[in-house]
Design an enzyme around this catalytic site. Structure first.
Site, PDB file in Angstrom:
ATOM      1  N   SER A  15       0.856  -1.041   0.106  1.00 28.75           N
ATOM      2  CA  SER A  15      -0.017   0.178  -0.083  1.00 28.75           C
ATOM      3  C   SER A  15       0.954   1.285  -0.201  1.00 28.75           C
ATOM      4  O   SER A  15       2.030   1.450   0.002  1.00 28.75           O
ATOM      5  CB  SER A  15      -0.950  -0.163   1.212  1.00 28.75           C
ATOM      6  N   ILE A  17       3.248   4.390  -0.235  1.00 29.38           N
ATOM      7  CA  ILE A  17       4.514   4.542  -0.846  1.00 29.38           C
ATOM      8  C   ILE A  17       5.135   3.354  -1.510  1.00 29.38           C
ATOM      9  O   ILE A  17       5.637   3.483  -2.664  1.00 29.38           O
ATOM     10  CB  ILE A  17       5.263   5.285  -0.111  1.00 29.38           C
ATOM     11  N   ARG A  37       3.711  -7.435   5.260  1.00 33.01           N
ATOM     12  CA  ARG A  37       3.231  -8.491   6.399  1.00 33.01           C
ATOM     13  C   ARG A  37       2.282  -9.373   5.955  1.00 33.01           C
ATOM     14  O   ARG A  37       2.346 -10.490   6.274  1.00 33.01           O
ATOM     15  CB  ARG A  37       3.072  -7.459   7.679  1.00 33.01           C
ATOM     16  N   ASP A  59       7.634 -10.320   8.219  1.00 31.31           N
ATOM     17  CA  ASP A  59       7.301  -9.363   9.290  1.00 31.31           C
ATOM     18  C   ASP A  59       8.770  -8.864   9.435  1.00 31.31           C
ATOM     19  O   ASP A  59       9.475  -9.402   9.886  1.00 31.31           O
ATOM     20  CB  ASP A  59       6.821 -10.016  10.419  1.00 31.31           C
ATOM     21  N   SER A 133      13.418   7.417   5.964  1.00 33.67           N
ATOM     22  CA  SER A 133      13.499   8.130   7.422  1.00 33.67           C
ATOM     23  C   SER A 133      12.176   9.021   7.745  1.00 33.67           C
ATOM     24  O   SER A 133      11.198   8.740   7.198  1.00 33.67           O
ATOM     25  CB  SER A 133      14.709   9.004   7.509  1.00 33.67           C
ATOM     26  N   THR A 181      -1.591   9.291   2.492  1.00 29.17           N
ATOM     27  CA  THR A 181      -1.693   7.933   2.318  1.00 29.17           C
ATOM     28  C   THR A 181      -2.614   7.561   3.424  1.00 29.17           C
ATOM     29  O   THR A 181      -3.227   8.140   4.235  1.00 29.17           O
ATOM     30  CB  THR A 181      -0.301   7.087   2.455  1.00 29.17           C
TER      31      THR A 181
END
Length: 241
Positions: A15, A17, A37, A59, A133, A181
């Site tokens: 989903s 970015i 995940r 994960d 980041s 988003t």
């Protein structure tokens, strides 16, 4: 440098970015390895990406899972790590945060650490790693963001250091600003709309970012063979305000 026939591994690809990056590199002719995940969510996302696409559930906060992932993937050219956790769920005043909450905030750092360490020996010479980041690593954080700023700062510093240690593999860091988003979906609608209006008025570009805006920057960092050790703000001018 072209991405045609290059293997690009994207963690957090189901989903936002990460999905936008998957679409962008697929359009460039890359062989796309999408990781997330939830296998169910990943399969839905993978079906929207045209080209040579694989999907793996992982994960990223679990070291053993990450090691197993890269054992399955084998050799690669580029690694992109978009996220490890929902940062907005980890906000809180410094004096009110529990130790557990603060430690869990560092899941994002450890996810980047595990993935980069497992992938680095398998990345082709001249390939790349792109970390994610946040602007709080560069701009003094607002109230409730102190620990998250420390996490983002740690990722930025790790990226710059690895650009030297892992050379000629290139390592760069993207620091997005406000991006529209699903990460904001948990905000009450009124609060989200107020934030959106405020940001549109205050940012020099007069709009918030899109996942596609950020994906363009990732493609640049992968394809420009003279760029390494950079922390790249893609923020609509947020740093200037």
């Amino acid at each position: 440098m072209t991405l045609a026939n290059q293997k690009v591994v994207i963690i957090g690809a189901s989903s936002g970015i990460g999905l936008a990056v998957s679409h962008a590199v697929a359009r460039e002719g890359a062989n796309v390895v999408m990781c997330s995940r939830s296998l169910e969510t990943l399969n839905h996302a993978k079906a929207t990406v045209l080209g040579n696409v694989e999907g793996f559930a992982v994960d990223i906060t679990q070291e053993s899972d990450v090691v197993e992932l890269f054992a399955q993937i084998g050799e690669l050219d580029h690694l992109v790590i978009t996220a490890a956790a929902n940062e907005l769920d980890r906000r809180g005043r410094f004096t009110k945060l529990t130790t557990d909450q603060a430690q869990r905030s560092f899941d994002k750092f450890w996810g980047h650490f595990y993935a980069a360490r497992a992938a680095a020996p398998k990345i082709s010479s001249g390939g790349s790693i792109t970390f994610f980041s946040g602007m709080s690593a560069l701009k003094p954080a607002k109230e409730g963001m102190a620990v998250l700023a420390a996490v983002n700062g740690a990722i930025a510093t790790l990226g710059r250091s690895l650009a030297v240690e892992l050379a000629p593999i290139r390592v760069n860091v993207v620091a997005p600003g406000i991006v529209d988003t699903a990460v904001w979906d948990n905000l009450p609608e009124a609060e989200y709309n107020a934030m959106l209006t405020s940001m549109q008025q205050s940012l020099p570009v007069r709009r918030v970012g899109t996942a596609e805006d950020i994906a363009q920057s990732v493609v640049y960092l992968m394809t420009n063979s003279y760029t390494t050790g950079v922390v790249l703000p893609v923020d609509g001018g947020l740093f200037l305000t």
